[in-house]
Design a protein around this motif. Structure first.
Motif: not given
Length: 249
Positions: A39-46
């Motif tokens: 499982e892979v999750i990427i987080a970024d608000g840009d």
């Protein structure tokens, strides 16, 4: 340090910009080839801006879209994996801790959890540092670079004990309260960033992916920290002391 090759894997990457964007395609390719739950999750608000097209892994059709969404949709779908992303900056211990919780509750084997810090501010590194120190088991790989030089540090906690120091202990100035989260920056502050080059971002990404390959495919890492220079084309590893820990996580 050895790692078991049969455990489910969960990877959370904070940051989908200069370095994170170059990590993503190789990370998904690597995980796709593993014969175990991943499982892979990427987080970024840009969001993707015109200026990002110079050195970040985006193209013109990505303009105006969330960076984490672009990377997750492009590469997870390419390798037939589940698309997971958080289109926000992670700025609290509670949110990061919740993100790192294993998804594979149906599996009795303990999940191997990896946190990748591909962020551009020390406030986020301080958050990762705090969560790392409160974790029983966590691998925390942090990447940081300027225009020509940088470093990648791999911290490891196992059964509540730190075996490899995280970036905040290797570079204590990171823990000084002189930085802000991305959402705390004014428009003027947000528009100013330290100069970086595509070569430095790619070299940092290569070091991160090499760490993950060694952990997940070879089941062993011997390097605690890597420093590099794109000008001298030099990559210098700091090796761990042999014989400190032999059993697999």
């Amino acid at each position: 340090m050895k790692f078991a090759l049969n455990k489910p894997v969960k990877i959370v990457m904070l940051g989908a910009g200069g370095t994170g964007g170059h990590i993503a395609p190789h990370l998904y390719r690597l995980l796709h080839a593993l014969e175990r739950p991943v499982e892979v999750i990427i987080a970024d608000g840009d969001i993707v801006e015109e200026k990002n097209l110079v050195r970040q892994n985006f193209i013109s059709c990505d303009l105006g879209r969330n960076k984490a969404q672009v990377l997750a949709e492009r590469y997870a779908s390419a390798f037939g994996m589940e698309i997971q992303y958080i289109p926000d900056f992670i700025e609290t211990v509670e949110k990061l801790t919740a993100l790192l919780k294993p998804k594979f509750s149906y599996v009795t084997t303990e999940t191997l959890t990896i946190l990748i810090g591909a962020v551009d501010n020390n406030k986020s590194r301080q958050l990762c540092h705090n969560v790392f120190n409160k974790s029983d088991n966590l691998i925390y790989i942090d990447s940081g670079n300027g225009e020509f030089t940088g470093q990648v540090v791999c911290g490891v906690r196992r059964k509540g004990k730190t075996y490899y120091k995280p970036v905040g202990e290797v570079y204590p100035d990171i823990l000084e309260d002189t930085d802000k989260f991305p959402t705390e920056l004014s428009c003027a502050e947000a528009s100013v960033s330290a100069p970086q080059s595509i070569a430095a971002n790619i070299m940092a990404a290569t070091a991160v992916v090499s760490y993950i390959y060694n952990i997940l495919v070879l089941g062993n890492i011997e390097v605690k920290k890597v420093t590099f220079s794109t000008k001298s084309m030099n990559l210098k590893p700091i090796l761990s002391r042999k014989g400190k820990l032999k059993n697999a996580a």
